[in-house]
Design a protein around this motif. Structure first.
Motif, PDB file in Angstrom:
ATOM      1  N   ASP A  16       0.829  -1.211   0.000  1.00 60.09           N
ATOM      2  CA  ASP A  16       0.000   0.000   0.000  1.00 60.09           C
ATOM      3  C   ASP A  16       0.860   1.256   0.000  1.00 60.09           C
ATOM      4  O   ASP A  16       0.556   2.219  -0.700  1.00 60.09           O
ATOM      5  N   THR A  17       1.914   1.246   0.782  1.00 58.18           N
ATOM      6  CA  THR A  17       2.812   2.395   0.850  1.00 58.18           C
ATOM      7  C   THR A  17       3.476   2.642  -0.492  1.00 58.18           C
ATOM      8  O   THR A  17       3.553   3.777  -0.964  1.00 58.18           O
ATOM      9  N   ALA A  18       3.935   1.567  -1.127  1.00 55.85           N
ATOM     10  CA  ALA A  18       4.595   1.696  -2.437  1.00 55.85           C
ATOM     11  C   ALA A  18       3.637   2.249  -3.484  1.00 55.85           C
ATOM     12  O   ALA A  18       4.025   3.071  -4.328  1.00 55.85           O
ATOM     13  N   GLU A  19       2.387   1.824  -3.446  1.00 56.86           N
ATOM     14  CA  GLU A  19       1.401   2.266  -4.438  1.00 56.86           C
ATOM     15  C   GLU A  19       0.964   3.715  -4.233  1.00 56.86           C
ATOM     16  O   GLU A  19       0.519   4.365  -5.168  1.00 56.86           O
ATOM     17  N   ASN A  20       1.110   4.216  -3.013  1.00 55.66           N
ATOM     18  CA  ASN A  20       0.602   5.550  -2.702  1.00 55.66           C
ATOM     19  C   ASN A  20       1.684   6.565  -2.353  1.00 55.66           C
ATOM     20  O   ASN A  20       1.377   7.615  -1.784  1.00 55.66           O
ATOM     21  N   ASN A  21       2.904   6.268  -2.700  1.00 58.21           N
ATOM     22  CA  ASN A  21       4.011   7.181  -2.381  1.00 58.21           C
ATOM     23  C   ASN A  21       4.812   7.422  -3.654  1.00 58.21           C
ATOM     24  O   ASN A  21       5.428   6.508  -4.188  1.00 58.21           O
ATOM     25  N   ASP A  22       4.802   8.658  -4.116  1.00 52.88           N
ATOM     26  CA  ASP A  22       5.499   9.008  -5.360  1.00 52.88           C
ATOM     27  C   ASP A  22       7.010   8.816  -5.273  1.00 52.88           C
ATOM     28  O   ASP A  22       7.668   8.714  -6.308  1.00 52.88           O
ATOM     29  N   ARG A  23       7.561   8.776  -4.091  1.00 51.04           N
ATOM     30  CA  ARG A  23       9.011   8.616  -3.930  1.00 51.04           C
ATOM     31  C   ARG A  23       9.466   7.169  -4.157  1.00 51.04           C
ATOM     32  O   ARG A  23      10.628   6.905  -4.308  1.00 51.04           O
ATOM     33  N   ILE A  24       8.509   6.238  -4.163  1.00 54.72           N
ATOM     34  CA  ILE A  24       8.835   4.819  -4.279  1.00 54.72           C
ATOM     35  C   ILE A  24       8.496   4.356  -5.698  1.00 54.72           C
ATOM     36  O   ILE A  24       7.399   4.598  -6.191  1.00 54.72           O
ATOM     37  N   SER A  25       9.441   3.675  -6.337  1.00 55.91           N
ATOM     38  CA  SER A  25       9.174   3.123  -7.663  1.00 55.91           C
ATOM     39  C   SER A  25       9.507   1.637  -7.668  1.00 55.91           C
ATOM     40  O   SER A  25      10.373   1.177  -6.923  1.00 55.91           O
TER      41      SER A  25
END
Length: 115
Positions: free
Chosen positions: A103-112
């Motif tokens: 969920d964090t990866a999908e909703n955080n622009d800093r994570i790819s």
């Protein structure tokens, strides 16, 4: 305050982290939700060095989280790892950690996502 092997833990969270803390233990444990041969586990956890994987497996076996079964019936030697009943109590926790990460990866622009 909790104590294991003369080491004290100030709260239940620190006690939990004693079992699953560090960079790789939770990763290894989530792969062991289903029984795995060492070679399968090694392929799935290829970013973990062989030395680190072996060390953590020994620690988790000593902690009673996993069992190691050696099959010597015919060469080559085969080794299986699986969660113990105690280790299986961590499955909801491990799945919650994985879901939080997703969920964090999908909703955080800093994570790819990198392949």
């Amino acid at each position: 305050m909790y104590s294991i092997d003369n080491k004290q833990y100030p709260c239940s969270t620190s006690l939990t982290m004693r079992y699953i803390g560090g960079k790789w233990k939770a990763v290894i444990l989530i792969h062991l939700i289903e029984k795995k041969r060492y070679s399968e586990l090694r392929k799935e956890c290829k970013v973990i060095t062989e030395r680190t994987l072996s060390l953590h497996l020994k620690e988790m076996e000593a902690d009673g989280l996993i069992t190691r079964t050696v099959h010597t019936s015919k060469p080559p030697l085969k080794v299986d790892y699986e969660l113990t009943q105690f280790g299986k109590t961590l499955i909801p926790v491990l799945k919650a950690i994985a879901e939080w990460g997703k969920d964090t990866a999908e909703n955080n622009d800093r994570i790819s996502f990198v392949k």
